[in-house]
Design a protein around this motif. Structure first.
Motif, PDB file in Angstrom:
ATOM      1  N   TYR A  53      32.282  -1.377  39.638  1.00  0.00           N
ATOM      2  CA  TYR A  53      33.596  -0.844  39.272  1.00  0.00           C
ATOM      3  C   TYR A  53      33.982  -1.140  37.823  1.00  0.00           C
ATOM      4  O   TYR A  53      35.026  -0.676  37.368  1.00  0.00           O
ATOM      5  CB  TYR A  53      34.679  -1.406  40.200  1.00  0.00           C
ATOM      6  CG  TYR A  53      34.349  -1.222  41.653  1.00  0.00           C
ATOM      7  CD1 TYR A  53      34.368   0.038  42.244  1.00  0.00           C
ATOM      8  CD2 TYR A  53      33.989  -2.313  42.441  1.00  0.00           C
ATOM      9  CE1 TYR A  53      34.041   0.207  43.587  1.00  0.00           C
ATOM     10  CE2 TYR A  53      33.662  -2.156  43.784  1.00  0.00           C
ATOM     11  CZ  TYR A  53      33.687  -0.894  44.342  1.00  0.00           C
ATOM     12  OH  TYR A  53      33.366  -0.732  45.663  1.00  0.00           O
ATOM     13  N   LEU A  54      33.175  -1.913  37.106  1.00  0.00           N
ATOM     14  CA  LEU A  54      33.586  -2.324  35.762  1.00  0.00           C
ATOM     15  C   LEU A  54      33.901  -1.139  34.844  1.00  0.00           C
ATOM     16  O   LEU A  54      34.946  -1.149  34.189  1.00  0.00           O
ATOM     17  CB  LEU A  54      32.548  -3.252  35.126  1.00  0.00           C
ATOM     18  CG  LEU A  54      33.015  -3.948  33.855  1.00  0.00           C
ATOM     19  CD1 LEU A  54      34.267  -4.786  34.086  1.00  0.00           C
ATOM     20  CD2 LEU A  54      31.889  -4.830  33.302  1.00  0.00           C
ATOM     21  N   ARG A  59      38.712   3.611  32.585  1.00  0.00           N
ATOM     22  CA  ARG A  59      38.932   5.023  32.917  1.00  0.00           C
ATOM     23  C   ARG A  59      40.154   5.250  33.783  1.00  0.00           C
ATOM     24  O   ARG A  59      40.728   6.331  33.757  1.00  0.00           O
ATOM     25  CB  ARG A  59      37.717   5.578  33.678  1.00  0.00           C
ATOM     26  CG  ARG A  59      36.491   5.771  32.850  1.00  0.00           C
ATOM     27  CD  ARG A  59      35.460   6.619  33.584  1.00  0.00           C
ATOM     28  NE  ARG A  59      34.921   5.977  34.767  1.00  0.00           N
ATOM     29  CZ  ARG A  59      33.669   5.556  34.877  1.00  0.00           C
ATOM     30  NH1 ARG A  59      32.833   5.705  33.882  1.00  0.00           N
ATOM     31  NH2 ARG A  59      33.250   5.011  35.996  1.00  0.00           N
ATOM     32  N   GLU A  60      40.527   4.275  34.600  1.00  0.00           N
ATOM     33  CA  GLU A  60      41.595   4.476  35.579  1.00  0.00           C
ATOM     34  C   GLU A  60      42.846   3.705  35.182  1.00  0.00           C
ATOM     35  O   GLU A  60      42.775   2.520  34.847  1.00  0.00           O
ATOM     36  CB  GLU A  60      41.109   4.046  36.966  1.00  0.00           C
ATOM     37  CG  GLU A  60      39.947   4.900  37.458  1.00  0.00           C
ATOM     38  CD  GLU A  60      39.418   4.471  38.812  1.00  0.00           C
ATOM     39  OE1 GLU A  60      40.083   3.660  39.499  1.00  0.00           O
ATOM     40  OE2 GLU A  60      38.325   4.944  39.177  1.00  0.00           O
ATOM     41  N   LEU A  79      40.273  -9.268  36.313  1.00  0.00           N
ATOM     42  CA  LEU A  79      40.298  -7.824  36.522  1.00  0.00           C
ATOM     43  C   LEU A  79      41.413  -7.520  37.507  1.00  0.00           C
ATOM     44  O   LEU A  79      41.409  -8.015  38.636  1.00  0.00           O
ATOM     45  CB  LEU A  79      38.957  -7.323  37.073  1.00  0.00           C
ATOM     46  CG  LEU A  79      37.729  -7.561  36.195  1.00  0.00           C
ATOM     47  CD1 LEU A  79      36.466  -7.025  36.878  1.00  0.00           C
ATOM     48  CD2 LEU A  79      37.900  -6.936  34.822  1.00  0.00           C
ATOM     49  N   LEU A  80      42.374  -6.734  37.055  1.00  0.00           N
ATOM     50  CA  LEU A  80      43.523  -6.365  37.887  1.00  0.00           C
ATOM     51  C   LEU A  80      43.395  -4.922  38.334  1.00  0.00           C
ATOM     52  O   LEU A  80      42.935  -4.068  37.569  1.00  0.00           O
ATOM     53  CB  LEU A  80      44.828  -6.514  37.109  1.00  0.00           C
ATOM     54  CG  LEU A  80      45.093  -7.807  36.350  1.00  0.00           C
ATOM     55  CD1 LEU A  80      46.477  -7.770  35.729  1.00  0.00           C
ATOM     56  CD2 LEU A  80      44.918  -9.017  37.238  1.00  0.00           C
ATOM     57  N   ALA A  95      41.690  -8.558  41.371  1.00  0.00           N
ATOM     58  CA  ALA A  95      40.424  -8.099  41.941  1.00  0.00           C
ATOM     59  C   ALA A  95      39.319  -9.126  41.713  1.00  0.00           C
ATOM     60  O   ALA A  95      38.556  -9.431  42.629  1.00  0.00           O
ATOM     61  CB  ALA A  95      40.032  -6.752  41.342  1.00  0.00           C
ATOM     62  N   GLU A  96      39.214  -9.641  40.505  1.00  0.00           N
ATOM     63  CA  GLU A  96      38.195 -10.633  40.160  1.00  0.00           C
ATOM     64  C   GLU A  96      38.806 -11.581  39.132  1.00  0.00           C
ATOM     65  O   GLU A  96      39.612 -11.159  38.293  1.00  0.00           O
ATOM     66  CB  GLU A  96      36.946  -9.974  39.561  1.00  0.00           C
ATOM     67  CG  GLU A  96      36.416  -8.754  40.292  1.00  0.00           C
ATOM     68  CD  GLU A  96      35.877  -9.013  41.679  1.00  0.00           C
ATOM     69  OE1 GLU A  96      35.636 -10.192  42.032  1.00  0.00           O
ATOM     70  OE2 GLU A  96      35.700  -8.035  42.437  1.00  0.00           O
ATOM     71  N   PHE A  97      38.380 -12.840  39.191  1.00  0.00           N
ATOM     72  CA  PHE A  97      38.882 -13.839  38.247  1.00  0.00           C
ATOM     73  C   PHE A  97      37.773 -14.851  38.019  1.00  0.00           C
ATOM     74  O   PHE A  97      37.159 -15.336  38.973  1.00  0.00           O
ATOM     75  CB  PHE A  97      40.119 -14.537  38.824  1.00  0.00           C
ATOM     76  CG  PHE A  97      40.750 -15.522  37.891  1.00  0.00           C
ATOM     77  CD1 PHE A  97      41.683 -15.096  36.955  1.00  0.00           C
ATOM     78  CD2 PHE A  97      40.422 -16.862  37.937  1.00  0.00           C
ATOM     79  CE1 PHE A  97      42.275 -16.001  36.085  1.00  0.00           C
ATOM     80  CE2 PHE A  97      41.008 -17.775  37.086  1.00  0.00           C
ATOM     81  CZ  PHE A  97      41.933 -17.341  36.145  1.00  0.00           C
TER      82      PHE A  97
END
Length: 172
Positions: A53-54, A59-60, A79-80, A95-97
């Protein structure tokens, strides 16, 4: 903590930096895999498969890549996104930390969380995998210590789409 901690939006040109940091994040997670698991194995090039998803973080509109720096040097990321593990409306989901091991236990991660929650108000979720003992200890303390947090509630995932606690709260 003698060196300043800063959190800023990663620019598109910093995607390779995040890809590199992501290798260490995945490496840390690989030790949590059960014996015999084929997940999180090295590929033929001796690397972990890229985080799928990186690229979407540039893009989103509902995704945000953040770099954590200490003394101006990259030491981690957040990553939010706006995905809810509970199927409820959220403004932000962690999402990730990740903070590199060298910089852990020095207040870097807690300060980064404080800055992120101050900068991005709204309804939040932070879901932690049940097998991640260190994160299970870190997240409730880090969230509760942020001065702008209210309505902090620990909920449980449904066991199918998420196994572990999900903290919901408001920042702002």
């Amino acid at each position: 903590m003698s060196e300043a901690i800063s959190v800023g939006v990663a620019q598109r040109g910093e995607q390779p930096l995040l890809e590199g940091l992501m290798q260490f994040y995945i490496y840390d997670f690989s030790e949590l895999e059960p014996d015999g698991s084929d997940d999180l194995d090295f590929n033929a090039a001796g690397r972990f498969e890229p985080y799928p998803y990186l690229p979407d973080y540039w893009r989103e509109a509902d995704r945000l890549p953040l770099l954590i720096r200490r003394g101006g040097k990259p030491v981690g990321f957040a990553l939010l996104n706006a995905h809810s593990h509970l199927g409820e409306p959220v403004d932000h989901n962690m999402a990730e930390f990740f903070v590199a091991r060298k910089h852990r236990r020095h207040g870097v991660a807690s300060e980064a969380v404080r800055q992120v929650l101050a900068r991005y108000p709204g309804r939040w979720e932070v879901a932690v995998a049940a097998r991640n003992k260190a994160a299970l200890a870190f997240w409730p303390r880090a969230i509760a210590a942020a001065p702008n947090v209210s309505d902090l509630v620990r909920r449980e995932g449904d066991g199918a789409s998420w196994k572990g606690p999900i903290w919901t709260f408001r920042a702002g």
